[in-house]
Write a protein that holds these residues in place. Structure first.
Motif: not given
Length: 536
Positions: A410-425
């Motif tokens: 989850t930390s690496l996905l959060f780091a490299f995928l584009p930020r979006s409140d729908w899934w990043s949070i």
């Protein structure tokens, strides 16, 4: 012992008293209150020294109250974060008076700020003029955790030597004095000095109150009581965010956090000392008086408790006493114990760094820092519930590997995928939930892989390594200035390494606790060993 005759020990007496009688419920309330306050004192600095928006002051233009269009010509834009630069401004074309028009500024040349304009509110950064000195703001958390590191060295000694309520009273009093004084600090140096003293002398409030409350109940209730303490701490951290949301004056914020400690300072001296501690010190008559008072409050007949037959359950016969120096030398010569100690220390450091790092960095998770922080904290509650179930059902190793891998992913996905409140949070919350579950598991697991005669010493070593992680966590937000995803990348990498290291350790589910170095070493050579009561 004669057949049919019940063994009289403290656990049996506590069971007879009733774990949730009026006496225990009253003490739960009195001791959960300082645990609630400890969350204020341990995590309050997150909003006390929170990030502040500011920019360069541009002479000659700031007085144009009805026109702020000049800012786009005078202050560069940070393209990466899509906001004004905090520490740079465009150089003026000439030193003569400006009209604050585009031609008055050279967009090819920038200068560092000399003075700053801060956003509204009475913040810590604004009052001490810490513009472009982010390291000083981040240093507050490191200094606080350095004080907590110091508190670890003598909190246990005070509690074991002078009693549980003395330790709680001392920590509450120190927190009140130095925390309250910090609200009136005239400058940055006095502020951080008071921060260090408050954490160093009052940082033992949570462990002192925790030990006190756990000793009120028998073996069967300790897991539930421990969960109560953890959840109370979480509630306190949520209250911190709510308070910071409505109070924008950092000095008022500190006063509100620390003033309630005076209640503990007053009433703790009127509470009963821990009967278990009194027995461990050979003060049997005092322990019996405490238990008689508890029986009276619970409307029980003290004669049914057979208190006069109560001995000291913690005192070992002399022929069972081992040479500590011999055991220490055995531990030093054991490659298995050394390997286990280093791995467990790294696991603890990872949990501490990622747990506190995710909490501190959560304030920049979305546009609403307070809601983000509360969500990241509240997700811990289900983790404390789940850990009780999965550790016994799936084992220690599988639980730790799964939780570390989940947090890493989850930390690496959060780091490299584009930020979006729908899934990043949600990703961030799953990561915090995973590391909380891992942290709780490590606490239990580490106590199971070391021998009884060296357990406290070796656990203290691992805990010290964990405190290094908490010292590093407050400065991780600075890494986002180099790359916004760098903190979470580091968290993910640490968790990946930890998940691999867990595979080198033995499984301890349904295995009896090792008492000697030899028994601890044997854990690595066996698959399953019956517990002392005969169950697998």
């Amino acid at each position: 012992m004669e057949e049919g005759k019940k063994e009289i020990n403290l656990d049996s007496v506590l069971e007879s008293l009733g774990p949730y009688g009026r006496y225990n419920l009253l003490n739960f309330v009195l001791l959960l209150y300082p645990i609630l306050l400890s969350s204020f004192f341990e995590c309050g600095f997150i909003f006390e020294a929170q990030e502040q928006m500011y920019r360069c002051e541009v002479y000659g233009c700031e007085q144009r109250f009805n026109d702020t269009s000049w800012i786009q010509y005078a202050i560069p834009t940070d393209v990466k974060n899509n906001k004004l630069e905090s520490c740079l401004r465009f150089a003026p074309v000439s030193n003569t008076s400006m009209q604050c028009l585009p031609e008055d500024f050279s967009t090819n040349k920038t200068l560092p700020c000399e003075t700053f304009v801060y956003e509204e509110g009475r913040s810590f950064v604004k009052e001490f003029n810490l513009g472009c000195q982010e390291w000083k703001r981040a240093l507050v958390g490191t200094i606080h955790n350095s004080g907590m590191f110091l508190a670890m060295l003598f909190t246990g000694a005070i509690s074991d030597r002078f009693g549980r309520k003395v330790a709680v009273g001392f920590a509450s009093c120190a927190s009140l004095i130095f925390g309250f004084s910090r609200a009136f600090a005239p400058n940055y140096l006095s502020y951080v000095a008071l921060h260090f003293l408050e954490a160093g002398l009052g940082g033992g409030l949570y462990p002192s109150a925790y030990v006190f409350i756990v000793e009120l109940v028998g073996l069967k209730q300790r897991v539930i009581v421990s969960a109560m303490c953890n959840m109370t701490f979480v509630i306190g951290v949520v209250l911190i965010a709510l308070l910071a949301w409505v109070v924008d004056n950092w000095r008022t914020y500190i006063l509100i956090l620390y003033c309630p400690a005076i209640i503990v300072v007053i009433y703790i001296w009127f509470t009963n000392e821990s009967a278990r501690w009194l027995l461990s010190k050979g003060r049997r008559d005092e322990a019996i008086r405490v238990l008689k008072r508890a029986a009276k409050i619970n409307n029980l007949d003290e004669r049914n408790l057979e208190l006069e037959a109560l001995g000291d359950p913690l005192l070992k016969p002399k022929n069972q006493t081992e040479d500590k120096k011999s055991q220490f030398s055995k531990a030093l010569r054991s490659s298995i114990i050394w390997k286990r100690l280093l791995i467990c220390s790294f696991l603890w450091l990872t949990c501490s760094l990622v747990y506190y790092g995710l909490s501190i960095n959560s304030v920049s998770l979305s546009s609403h820092r307070y809601v983000s922080f509360m969500l990241v904290v509240l997700v811990e509650i289900p983790a404390y519930i789940v850990v009780v179930i999965v550790l016994d059902k799936y084992g220690r190793k599988k639980t730790l590997v799964a939780t570390y891998l989940t947090c890493a992913l989850t930390s690496l996905l959060f780091a490299f995928l584009p930020r979006s409140d729908w899934w990043s949070i949600p990703l961030y919350l799953i990561g915090k939930w995973s590391v909380t579950l891992a942290y709780s598991s490590v606490y239990i697991y580490v106590s199971e892989v070391f021998p009884t005669n060296m357990r406290q010493t070796l656990i203290s070593f691992c805990s010290t390594a964990g405190r290094i992680g908490s010292l590093m966590a407050p400065v991780t937000p600075l890494l986002s200035y180099y790359h916004k995803s760098m903190p979470t990348v580091i968290f993910g990498a640490m968790c990946l390494i930890s998940s691999a290291l867990v595979l080198l350790l033995p499984e301890t589910r349904n295995m009896r606790l090792p008492d000697t170095i030899e028994e601890a070493e044997e854990l690595s050579r066996m698959k399953r060993k019956p517990s002392r009561n005969g169950h697998l």
